[in-house]
Design a protein around this motif. Structure first.
Motif, PDB file in Angstrom:
ATOM      1  N   ARG A 112     -10.348  -6.918   6.015  1.00 41.02           N
ATOM      2  CA  ARG A 112     -10.359  -7.030   7.481  1.00 41.02           C
ATOM      3  C   ARG A 112      -9.424  -8.132   7.967  1.00 41.02           C
ATOM      4  O   ARG A 112      -8.715  -7.966   8.954  1.00 41.02           O
ATOM      5  N   LEU A 115      -5.856  -6.869   7.715  1.00 39.24           N
ATOM      6  CA  LEU A 115      -5.541  -5.944   8.804  1.00 39.24           C
ATOM      7  C   LEU A 115      -5.318  -6.690  10.113  1.00 39.24           C
ATOM      8  O   LEU A 115      -4.369  -6.405  10.847  1.00 39.24           O
ATOM      9  N   ARG A 116      -6.187  -7.658  10.386  1.00 42.74           N
ATOM     10  CA  ARG A 116      -6.059  -8.443  11.612  1.00 42.74           C
ATOM     11  C   ARG A 116      -4.731  -9.207  11.611  1.00 42.74           C
ATOM     12  O   ARG A 116      -4.008  -9.241  12.602  1.00 42.74           O
ATOM     13  N   SER A 118      -2.007  -8.365   9.962  1.00 46.67           N
ATOM     14  CA  SER A 118      -0.915  -7.394  10.103  1.00 46.67           C
ATOM     15  C   SER A 118      -0.754  -6.983  11.551  1.00 46.67           C
ATOM     16  O   SER A 118       0.376  -6.874  12.055  1.00 46.67           O
ATOM     17  N   MET A 119      -1.857  -6.755  12.234  1.00 48.82           N
ATOM     18  CA  MET A 119      -1.786  -6.361  13.643  1.00 48.82           C
ATOM     19  C   MET A 119      -1.198  -7.488  14.493  1.00 48.82           C
ATOM     20  O   MET A 119      -0.405  -7.235  15.402  1.00 48.82           O
ATOM     21  N   GLN A 120      -1.553  -8.720  14.195  1.00 49.64           N
ATOM     22  CA  GLN A 120      -0.995  -9.850  14.933  1.00 49.64           C
ATOM     23  C   GLN A 120       0.511  -9.973  14.680  1.00 49.64           C
ATOM     24  O   GLN A 120       1.279 -10.266  15.597  1.00 49.64           O
ATOM     25  N   VAL A 122       2.561  -7.442  13.890  1.00 44.13           N
ATOM     26  CA  VAL A 122       3.203  -6.350  14.632  1.00 44.13           C
ATOM     27  C   VAL A 122       3.289  -6.697  16.110  1.00 44.13           C
ATOM     28  O   VAL A 122       4.326  -6.489  16.755  1.00 44.13           O
ATOM     29  N   GLN A 123       2.226  -7.242  16.650  1.00 40.04           N
ATOM     30  CA  GLN A 123       2.222  -7.618  18.066  1.00 40.04           C
ATOM     31  C   GLN A 123       3.278  -8.700  18.334  1.00 40.04           C
ATOM     32  O   GLN A 123       4.014  -8.624  19.313  1.00 40.04           O
ATOM     33  N   THR A 126       6.836  -7.161  18.144  1.00 38.78           N
ATOM     34  CA  THR A 126       7.176  -6.205  19.198  1.00 38.78           C
ATOM     35  C   THR A 126       7.015  -6.773  20.598  1.00 38.78           C
ATOM     36  O   THR A 126       7.263  -6.064  21.566  1.00 38.78           O
ATOM     37  N   SER A 127       6.614  -8.028  20.708  1.00 46.40           N
ATOM     38  CA  SER A 127       6.464  -8.591  22.051  1.00 46.40           C
ATOM     39  C   SER A 127       7.836  -8.655  22.705  1.00 46.40           C
ATOM     40  O   SER A 127       8.829  -9.015  22.084  1.00 46.40           O
TER      41      SER A 127
END
Length: 140
Positions: A112, A115-116, A118-120, A122-123, A126-127
């Motif tokens: 978890r 994943l968190r 990785s999502m941060q 990506v965010q 891409t900001s």
């Protein structure tokens, strides 16, 4: 949980498998009906085996009697092996930079967190992207 931190009286005990915790309580456990005599360095005791209530793995003992008066304070307490409460390898690596390949499968907690993270990432990467302009590139 089997133990709660507030229930640990001492971590300076030993059991056949090594170091042990002396605790006031043990949760989600099964205590055997049979009592047997045990000789430890501090004296002779009557004890019962304690197992995990889920998998029935033997995790320690509970004191049901003590021959010496000075050891009566242990009656009703649990002695649980510390080796059973070791964090998985992936959790031990969390505070270090990980290599490109993680050597072991991740536990649910580390999975978890990965994943968190990785999502941060990506965010963060891409900001500032303008989705409309990116779609236009694909449509051309």
């Amino acid at each position: 949980p089997i133990l709660k931190v507030d229930d640990i009286i001492s971590s300076n005990y030993r059991i056949m498998t090594g170091r042990a915790y002396l605790t006031n309580n043990a949760y989600n456990t099964v205590v055997s009906d049979d009592s047997h005599e045990a000789h430890y360095t501090t004296g002779q005791y009557s004890v019962r085996n304690v197992s995990c209530g889920h998998c029935l793995l033997r995790i320690g003992i509970t004191y049901t009697g003590a021959l010496d008066q000075q050891n009566h304070h242990k009656i009703g307490k649990f002695l649980v092996g510390q080796h059973l409460f070791v964090r998985p390898t992936c959790c031990l690596l969390r505070n270090r930079r990980l290599q490109a390949e993680i050597p072991v499968p991740l536990c649910l907690r580390c999975h978890r967190a990965a994943l968190r993270g990785s999502m941060q990432l990506v965010q963060f990467m891409t900001s500032g992207f303008d989705v409309y302009r990116t779609r236009k590139l694909y449509e051309q």
